[in-house]
Motif scaffolding. Structure first.
Motif, short mmCIF file in Angstrom:
data_model
loop_
_atom_site.label_atom_id
_atom_site.label_comp_id
_atom_site.label_asym_id
_atom_site.label_seq_id
_atom_site.Cartn_x
_atom_site.Cartn_y
_atom_site.Cartn_z
N ILE A 3 0.85 -1.19 0.00
CA ILE A 3 0.00 0.00 0.00
C ILE A 3 0.88 1.24 0.00
O ILE A 3 1.80 1.37 0.83
CB ILE A 3 -0.93 0.02 1.23
N ILE A 4 0.61 2.13 -0.93
CA ILE A 4 1.29 3.44 -0.98
C ILE A 4 0.40 4.43 -0.24
O ILE A 4 -0.70 4.75 -0.69
CB ILE A 4 1.53 3.88 -2.43
N LYS A 5 0.84 4.89 0.90
CA LYS A 5 0.06 5.78 1.73
C LYS A 5 -0.05 7.17 1.10
O LYS A 5 0.92 7.68 0.52
CB LYS A 5 0.68 5.90 3.12
N ASP A 6 -1.22 7.78 1.26
CA ASP A 6 -1.47 9.16 0.81
C ASP A 6 -1.06 9.37 -0.66
O ASP A 6 -0.44 10.37 -1.01
CB ASP A 6 -0.73 10.16 1.71
N PHE A 7 -1.41 8.39 -1.49
CA PHE A 7 -1.10 8.52 -2.91
C PHE A 7 -1.88 9.68 -3.54
O PHE A 7 -1.40 10.36 -4.43
CB PHE A 7 -1.44 7.21 -3.62
N THR A 23 -12.53 6.75 -2.10
CA THR A 23 -11.15 6.40 -1.75
C THR A 23 -10.65 7.25 -0.59
O THR A 23 -11.10 8.39 -0.41
CB THR A 23 -10.22 6.60 -2.97
N ASP A 24 -9.75 6.68 0.20
CA ASP A 24 -9.13 7.39 1.31
C ASP A 24 -7.79 7.99 0.92
O ASP A 24 -7.11 8.59 1.73
CB ASP A 24 -8.95 6.45 2.51
N ASP A 26 -5.14 6.23 -0.16
CA ASP A 26 -4.10 5.21 -0.21
C ASP A 26 -4.24 4.37 -1.48
O ASP A 26 -5.35 4.17 -1.98
CB ASP A 26 -4.19 4.29 1.01
#
Length: 204
Positions: A3-7, A23-24, A26
């Motif tokens: 998971i790439i955070k704060d993409f 989407t959040d 990520d």
């Protein structure tokens, strides 16, 4: 999976095919390369735009209703042409014969139009953009003609005459001019590749 955070920024929207997006921010990345795939099976491309949307099906159904009305009118003209001749030109036999031939000719034209509408509805259901545009054009012309007739007092739109056809034409325009119907009709179709022409996978 990683998971790439704060993409991206979290948001709620819809994509080009009309599917909801929530989407959040990520970005999950799934590596499917270790999954075994039979050599005879090709990867299949999926696109939400290939799903036939409800406005397209509703528009095709309305065009079918319009076609059935035209076919019913043609049957009526063929079955009782003499009655139309009597009402139009009175009791003159020569005039009645001429008018009967004219009524039959009109019935043939209406029959051809009804059969054309059936073909048009089928093409709309399959996703033809040209058929969609033609159906909207016919509805627009019909609405314009009825508006001119009503404004000049030539005919009056009532529940018994004209209102059902006018409502159908308006609904056809609303259904087929929607964004989902337009995207479905203009989507790019990827032709299926037969297994005989499929590229062979090399052994790992």
């Amino acid at each position: 999976m990683r998971i790439i955070k704060d993409f991206s920024t979290g948001y709620h929207s819809r994509n080009g095919g009309g599917d909801s997006i929530s989407t959040d921010g990520d970005l999950p990345v799934v590596d499917a390369r270790p999954v075994p795939l039979p050599a005879s099976e090709l990867p299949r491309q999926t696109d939400s735009r290939d799903r036939r949307p409800a406005p397209t099906m509703v528009g095709a159904a309305l065009v079918i209703i319009r076609a059935l009305a035209a076919l019913a009118l043609a049957v009526t003209l063929f079955s009782t042409p003499g009655e139309f001749a009597d009402v139009t030109l009175g009791e003159s036999p020569a005039d009645q014969q001429t008018t009967t031939a004219a009524v039959i000719f009109v019935g043939i034209v209406v029959l051809v139009f009804g059969l054309g509408e059936v073909f048009l509805a089928w093409r709309i259901f399959l996703g033809s953009n040209a058929a969609r545009v033609i159906a909207m054009g016919l509805s627009s012309v019909s609405i314009l003609v009825q508006a001119i007739d009503a404004s000049t007092g030539t005919t009056s739109i009532t529940l018994e005459a004209g209102l059902a056809g006018l409502a159908t034409d308006i609904l056809v325009l609303l259904a087929l001019s929607s964004q989902r119907a337009r995207i479905y009709a203009k989507r790019q179709r990827v032709p299926a590749v037969p297994p005989s022409l499929a590229p062979k996978r090399l052994p790992s």
